[in-house]
Design an enzyme around this catalytic site. Structure first.
Site, mmCIF file in Angstrom:
data_model
loop_
_atom_site.group_PDB
_atom_site.id
_atom_site.type_symbol
_atom_site.label_atom_id
_atom_site.label_comp_id
_atom_site.label_asym_id
_atom_site.label_seq_id
_atom_site.Cartn_x
_atom_site.Cartn_y
_atom_site.Cartn_z
ATOM 1 N N ASP A 76 0.806 -1.186 0.345
ATOM 2 C CA ASP A 76 -0.353 -0.119 -0.070
ATOM 3 C C ASP A 76 0.756 1.324 0.102
ATOM 4 O O ASP A 76 2.033 1.502 0.172
ATOM 5 C CB ASP A 76 -1.325 -0.011 1.179
ATOM 6 C CG ASP A 76 -0.443 -0.445 2.736
ATOM 7 O OD1 ASP A 76 1.010 -0.353 2.564
ATOM 8 O OD2 ASP A 76 -1.393 -1.141 3.305
ATOM 9 N N ASN A 148 -8.023 -3.279 13.897
ATOM 10 C CA ASN A 148 -9.211 -3.220 13.940
ATOM 11 C C ASN A 148 -9.193 -4.511 12.682
ATOM 12 O O ASN A 148 -10.304 -5.194 12.178
ATOM 13 C CB ASN A 148 -9.622 -1.680 13.399
ATOM 14 C CG ASN A 148 -9.125 -1.290 11.529
ATOM 15 O OD1 ASN A 148 -8.188 -2.111 11.441
ATOM 16 N ND2 ASN A 148 -9.380 -0.259 10.946
ATOM 17 N N HIS A 150 -7.431 -4.552 9.829
ATOM 18 C CA HIS A 150 -7.242 -4.935 8.128
ATOM 19 C C HIS A 150 -5.993 -4.694 8.178
ATOM 20 O O HIS A 150 -4.796 -5.535 8.875
ATOM 21 C CB HIS A 150 -7.295 -3.213 8.204
ATOM 22 C CG HIS A 150 -6.000 -2.559 8.931
ATOM 23 N ND1 HIS A 150 -6.284 -1.159 9.062
ATOM 24 C CD2 HIS A 150 -4.962 -2.270 8.468
ATOM 25 C CE1 HIS A 150 -4.990 -0.490 9.541
ATOM 26 N NE2 HIS A 150 -4.213 -1.082 9.159
ATOM 27 N N GLU A 155 -10.257 -2.208 4.736
ATOM 28 C CA GLU A 155 -10.301 -1.668 6.141
ATOM 29 C C GLU A 155 -11.813 -2.746 6.821
ATOM 30 O O GLU A 155 -11.910 -3.279 5.543
ATOM 31 C CB GLU A 155 -10.963 -0.576 6.828
ATOM 32 C CG GLU A 155 -9.507 0.694 6.202
ATOM 33 C CD GLU A 155 -8.976 0.734 8.048
ATOM 34 O OE1 GLU A 155 -9.057 -0.201 8.728
ATOM 35 O OE2 GLU A 155 -8.268 1.696 7.665
HETATM 36 C C1 GLP Z 1 -0.398 0.334 8.535
HETATM 37 C C2 GLP Z 1 -0.185 -0.225 6.972
HETATM 38 C C3 GLP Z 1 -0.328 -2.039 7.482
HETATM 39 C C4 GLP Z 1 0.574 -2.037 8.688
HETATM 40 C C5 GLP Z 1 -0.609 -1.638 9.631
HETATM 41 C C6 GLP Z 1 0.234 -1.788 11.489
HETATM 42 O O1 GLP Z 1 -2.593 0.774 8.731
HETATM 43 N N1 GLP Z 1 -0.968 0.268 6.054
HETATM 44 O O2 GLP Z 1 0.353 -2.838 6.000
HETATM 45 O O3 GLP Z 1 0.081 -3.976 8.624
HETATM 46 O O4 GLP Z 1 -0.963 -0.470 9.742
HETATM 47 O O5 GLP Z 1 1.305 -0.806 11.310
HETATM 48 P P1 GLP Z 1 2.421 -1.293 12.478
HETATM 49 O O6 GLP Z 1 2.841 -2.574 12.159
HETATM 50 O O7 GLP Z 1 2.944 -0.135 12.239
HETATM 51 O O8 GLP Z 1 1.224 -1.565 13.658
#
Ligand code: GLP
Length: 254
Positions: A76, A148, A150, A155
């Protein structure tokens, strides 16, 4: 999707620490790239995979692996990131934490858009990215997970048929990601993400990483649901035959 939506049981590997879990996943990737030097990797950003990337950098420095012929597709990328926050783009993140520290050819690294792209709600077609991924397939997809549930920026409410597309971020994701910005207002409101179908249909192997107590509830959803539940996008992984959940003891849902 997979024909009759057959349900599989993901493998669970829970470690005492973030470090041990990251080393475990890093080693799988190093072994894969040594066996298949032109492997295609699906990559994630966020705090979660940092330990894996640092394992890969160390392995490269010790000359245990080369990424010269590896191709990568990131999950992403934000849209319309203010220029003062250039260093919050996922392309910058990848360059800073991995690409600039190994011998990967930057021409072989792909993102679904450029973070500074102007938000264009009328642009519906991001199929180029899916087409490229369909062509090469992903030998290994690394995933983090949102609180959540995702995956990527898919989402809650995302359908199984979703492909790479523009998505609005939920308030909870904006809040979670505001730690990297001066205020919640500065967090981009949109991103482009691989879809759930993009991930499930093209990945040969998926490893989902989850660390810390904030991720436990999402992992519980994976354990407790018997089929895909739109409220928890991570449950889509129940439809893939080769998924491993790697967590630390704080996130362990079992
Ligand atoms: C972000 C990314 C995800 C990621 C998630 C967790 O919003 N788009 O791909 O896996 O949130 O982030 P973190 O690893 O910093 O907890």
């Amino acid at each position: 999707m997979n024909n009759e939506n057959k349900i599989y049981k993901p493998n669970f590997k829970c470690f005492e620490s973030y470090q041990q879990a990251s080393d475990f996943v890093g080693k799988i990737i190093v072994d894969l790239v040594n066996q298949k030097p032109n492997a295609v990797l699906g990559l994630a950003t966020g705090d979660t995979p940092l330990g894996v990337y640092s394992f890969l950098v160390k392995a490269y420095e010790k000359k245990e692996v080369s990424f010269k012929n590896v191709k990568t597709f990131n999950l992403d990328e934000y849209v319309e990131l203010k220029s003062i926050y250039k260093d919050q783009s996922y392309a910058f993140f990848m360059s800073h934490n991995l690409f600039s520290k190994v011998d990967i050819n930057l021409k072989n690294t792909f993102f679904p858009n450029k973070s500074e792209d102007k938000l264009d709600l009328n642009k519906k077609d991001y199929s180029e990215y899916d087409k490229e991924i369909e062509k090469t397939k992903l030998d290994f997809q690394i995933l983090g997970i949102g609180q959540n549930g995702h995956i990527g920026f898919n989402e809650p409410g995302t359908s199984l048929e979703s492909k790479t597309r523009l998505v609005p971020l939920t308030d909870s994701t904006i809040k979670a990601n505001s730690r990297f910005f001066a205020s919640e207002n500065d967090v981009p409101k949109y991103a482009v993400t691989m879809g759930i179908q993009t991930i499930l249909a093209n990945s040969k192997q998926i490893v989902l990483l989850a660390f810390g107590k904030n991720k436990k509830e999402a992992l519980k959803a994976l354990v407790n649901n018997k089929s895909f539940n739109k409220d928890w996008p991570c449950t889509a992984l129940l439809l893939h035959p080769n998924v491993t959940i790697v967590c630390d003891k704080e996130a362990n849902p079992l």
